[in-house]
Scaffold this motif. Structure first.
Motif, short mmCIF file in Angstrom:
data_model
loop_
_atom_site.label_atom_id
_atom_site.label_comp_id
_atom_site.label_asym_id
_atom_site.label_seq_id
_atom_site.Cartn_x
_atom_site.Cartn_y
_atom_site.Cartn_z
N GLY A 180 43.54 -9.42 -25.03
CA GLY A 180 43.86 -10.77 -24.98
C GLY A 180 44.02 -11.19 -23.47
N ALA A 181 43.50 -10.75 -22.62
CA ALA A 181 43.95 -10.66 -21.07
C ALA A 181 43.18 -12.23 -20.88
CB ALA A 181 43.20 -9.89 -20.27
N ILE A 182 42.14 -12.68 -21.11
CA ILE A 182 41.52 -13.85 -20.69
C ILE A 182 42.04 -15.08 -21.41
CG2 ILE A 182 39.47 -15.26 -20.67
CD1 ILE A 182 37.87 -12.67 -20.15
N PRO A 183 42.30 -15.00 -22.89
CA PRO A 183 42.87 -15.84 -23.46
C PRO A 183 44.29 -16.22 -22.85
CG PRO A 183 41.84 -14.48 -25.13
CD PRO A 183 41.77 -13.74 -23.60
N THR A 184 45.21 -15.08 -22.60
CA THR A 184 46.56 -15.40 -22.21
C THR A 184 46.48 -15.86 -20.72
OG1 THR A 184 47.08 -13.23 -23.30
CG2 THR A 184 48.72 -13.97 -21.82
N LEU A 185 45.69 -15.67 -20.01
CA LEU A 185 45.38 -16.18 -18.59
C LEU A 185 45.17 -17.55 -18.79
CD1 LEU A 185 45.55 -15.88 -15.57
CD2 LEU A 185 42.88 -15.42 -15.68
N LEU A 186 44.23 -18.05 -19.59
CA LEU A 186 44.01 -19.48 -20.05
C LEU A 186 45.16 -20.28 -20.19
CD1 LEU A 186 40.30 -19.18 -21.70
CD2 LEU A 186 41.06 -20.10 -19.01
N ALA A 187 46.11 -19.61 -21.25
CA ALA A 187 47.14 -19.95 -21.71
C ALA A 187 48.03 -20.33 -20.61
CB ALA A 187 47.80 -19.23 -22.85
N VAL A 188 48.25 -19.30 -19.79
CA VAL A 188 49.21 -19.56 -18.60
C VAL A 188 48.83 -20.87 -17.64
CG1 VAL A 188 50.27 -18.64 -16.46
CG2 VAL A 188 50.07 -17.21 -18.59
N VAL A 189 47.69 -20.94 -17.53
CA VAL A 189 47.00 -21.95 -16.59
C VAL A 189 47.16 -23.45 -17.24
CG1 VAL A 189 44.95 -23.21 -15.61
CG2 VAL A 189 45.28 -20.37 -15.59
N ILE A 190 47.11 -23.43 -18.76
CA ILE A 190 47.34 -24.64 -19.54
C ILE A 190 48.91 -24.98 -19.36
CG2 ILE A 190 47.14 -25.63 -21.65
CD1 ILE A 190 44.67 -23.91 -22.00
N ALA A 191 49.64 -23.91 -19.68
CA ALA A 191 51.04 -24.10 -19.54
C ALA A 191 51.56 -24.48 -18.25
CB ALA A 191 51.79 -22.88 -20.00
N VAL A 192 51.28 -24.28 -17.11
CA VAL A 192 51.65 -24.37 -15.83
C VAL A 192 51.06 -25.84 -15.58
CG1 VAL A 192 51.27 -24.27 -13.38
CG2 VAL A 192 51.84 -22.28 -14.87
N ALA A 193 49.84 -26.29 -15.77
CA ALA A 193 49.34 -27.60 -15.85
C ALA A 193 50.06 -28.61 -16.49
CB ALA A 193 47.91 -27.65 -16.16
N VAL A 194 50.21 -28.32 -17.72
CA VAL A 194 50.96 -29.40 -18.64
C VAL A 194 52.59 -29.54 -17.98
CG1 VAL A 194 52.00 -29.69 -20.95
CG2 VAL A 194 49.68 -28.82 -20.72
N SER A 195 53.01 -28.48 -17.60
CA SER A 195 54.58 -28.49 -17.11
C SER A 195 54.49 -29.48 -15.87
CB SER A 195 55.05 -27.03 -16.91
OG SER A 195 54.91 -26.35 -18.01
N LEU A 196 53.47 -29.36 -15.14
CA LEU A 196 53.51 -30.00 -13.86
C LEU A 196 53.44 -31.45 -14.33
CD1 LEU A 196 51.29 -27.96 -11.48
CD2 LEU A 196 53.81 -28.39 -11.17
N VAL A 197 52.36 -31.73 -15.14
CA VAL A 197 52.36 -33.27 -15.69
C VAL A 197 53.48 -33.89 -16.11
CG1 VAL A 197 51.04 -34.89 -17.14
CG2 VAL A 197 49.74 -32.99 -15.92
N LEU A 198 54.15 -33.12 -16.96
CA LEU A 198 55.60 -33.30 -17.48
C LEU A 198 56.61 -33.55 -16.58
CD1 LEU A 198 57.39 -33.90 -20.15
CD2 LEU A 198 57.70 -31.36 -20.32
N TYR A 199 56.57 -32.69 -15.72
CA TYR A 199 57.64 -32.88 -14.62
C TYR A 199 57.33 -34.22 -13.61
CZ TYR A 199 60.24 -31.79 -10.29
OH TYR A 199 61.27 -32.11 -9.10
N ARG A 200 56.27 -34.26 -13.33
CA ARG A 200 55.80 -35.67 -12.57
C ARG A 200 56.24 -36.85 -13.53
NH1 ARG A 200 50.28 -34.13 -8.89
NH2 ARG A 200 51.52 -32.56 -7.82
N PHE A 201 55.76 -36.72 -14.69
CA PHE A 201 56.10 -37.98 -15.50
C PHE A 201 57.62 -38.30 -15.80
CE2 PHE A 201 57.04 -39.68 -19.82
CZ PHE A 201 56.41 -40.89 -19.88
N ASN A 202 58.41 -37.39 -15.67
CA ASN A 202 59.77 -37.33 -15.94
C ASN A 202 60.31 -38.00 -14.64
OD1 ASN A 202 59.88 -36.84 -18.68
ND2 ASN A 202 60.42 -34.66 -18.36
N ARG A 203 59.96 -37.59 -13.54
CA ARG A 203 60.56 -38.10 -12.12
C ARG A 203 59.95 -39.36 -11.96
NH1 ARG A 203 61.33 -34.71 -8.00
NH2 ARG A 203 62.13 -36.63 -6.76
#
Length: 392
Positions: A180-203
């Motif tokens: 599950g290395a590649i799917p987990t890595l993709l999940a981390v990338v997606i989570a970080v990207a969505v988190s940045l978008v959410l943070y900027r939207f709230n700011r």
């Protein structure tokens, strides 16, 4: 007639602009002539002594082993692979030194300005001690006096039968990629990207309406939940290769050899003392009125430091900090003194002695350090331009 005299005077050596161009052209001609003479003289001497030049030796087999290599290496591999291993080892110790020296220097710089008398004096003693002891002596101290005096493998310091510290180095479990290395890595990338978008939207929402929306609960759920879900569906992302004592040394796992540890410690501690003074000077360069203004608004000290003081201090900190990062890369060449297999030790040392290609090996080693230094300088200058004041 007057126009002819004016035109003639414009191209005369009495004209300062013409003189300047003539001097520059002469300087360039002299420089290229000197370089050409050196090259001609070198090639002539090599020909008379029967020494072949070129980089064909990089395809020859290297008949020696390397105690640390981040990629696979066997005795029959080429000198070209030795070059890659030396480069990776240099980048490794330089990166570790930059990270640890930056973190340690930042906290020491803050401690130098602390209201706590004991903390302030201890940090001052640290800075004045380690920055006034030559780096080479510090490398020798950590290697010969500390790390080489640790117990042997059979009497090693053991932590949970997984981590072992001895005079052969620090052995730790090594992560290996699972199904599950590649799917987990993709999940981390997606989570970080969505988190940045959410943070900027709230700011932006807060700046527009004044309403505070907390992002961190959702960010934690995303960063922890998505990778966990990916591992539950596709399997474990990692499994661990645990070291074990076999014979006279440990096998398996990941090893931090004493040479790397000593060099990293010495570089980090030595350079952090300079970085601490840079941080202190940068913070003190900010007018004290900025501190008072932040206090008058009721801002806590951490917020004042992060949002008011440091953004202004960075404009003073970044240029000398860049020089310290470059010094870490260049000072890592002292690894040859304790046998750490970096570029200087491997390529300008062992490979040079075996092949006799002194000019090529030295030229390659110098070019590597030059390119690394220029790249660090370029990145830090980009960051410096982003933090610079812009007049509008």
């Amino acid at each position: 007639m007057r126009q002819r005299q004016t035109a003639k005077g414009a191209f005369s050596l009495t004209n300062p602009a013409v003189r300047a161009w003539v001097y520059q052209i002469l300087a360039v001609v002299v420089l290229f002539s000197f370089v050409g003479y050196i090259l001609h003289n070198t090639l002539t001497n090599l020909h008379h002594r029967g020494i072949t030049s070129g980089f064909g030796f990089l395809n020859d087999a290297a008949g020696f082993g390397i105690i640390q290599h981040l990629i696979s290496f066997q005795d029959g591999d080429t000198y070209g692979r030795v070059f890659i291993i030396g480069l990776l080892n240099t980048l490794l110790v330089s990166a570790l030194g930059i990270v640890f020296a930056s973190i340690l220097g930042f906290f020491l710089g803050l401690a130098r300005l602390s209201d706590n008398w004991l903390l302030r004096k201890l940090s001052t003693i640290y800075v004045e001690t380690f920055r006034n002891i030559p780096l080479l002596l510090q490398i020798f101290f950590w290697y010969f006096a500390v790390l080489r005096n640790l117990p042997g493998p059979r009497q090693s310091i053991n932590a949970f039968d997984m981590i072992f510290l001895s005079n052969r180095g620090l052995y730790m479990p090594m992560p290996l990629a699972g199904t599950g290395a590649i799917p987990t890595l993709l999940a981390v990338v997606i989570a970080v990207a969505v988190s940045l978008v959410l943070y900027r939207f709230n700011r932006r929402h807060q700046m527009a309406t004044g309403e505070l929306r907390r992002s961190w609960p959702w960010i934690i759920i995303l960063i922890l939940g998505l990778p966990a879900l990916a591992q539950f569906i596709f399997g474990d992302a990692l499994h661990w290769d645990v070291p074990a004592l076999r014979g006279f040394n440990f096998r398996g796992g990941m090893a931090l050899i004493p040479e790397l540890a000593a060099l990293t410690l010495a570089l980090s501690i030595y350079t952090s003392s300079f970085i601490a003074e840079i941080i202190r000077a940068g913070i003190q360069s900010v007018p004290y009125g900025q501190h008072e203004a932040a206090r008058s608004l009721g801002l806590p000290n951490p917020v004042t430091l992060n949002q008011v003081i440091l953004p202004q201090a960075l404009r003073v900190i970044i240029p000398p900090l860049t020089s310290q990062y470059l010094n870490i890369v260049k000072n890592s060449s002292l690894a040859a003194a304790i046998g750490y297999p970096d570029m200087v030790s491997l390529f300008a040392g062992t490979v040079l002695n075996q092949t006799g290609q002194a000019i090529e090996t030295i030229a390659i080693t110098m070019s590597v350090y030059l390119i690394i230094s220029l790249l660090i300088s370029f990145l830090m200058n980009l960051y410096n331009r982003r933090k610079a004041l812009v007049e509008r």
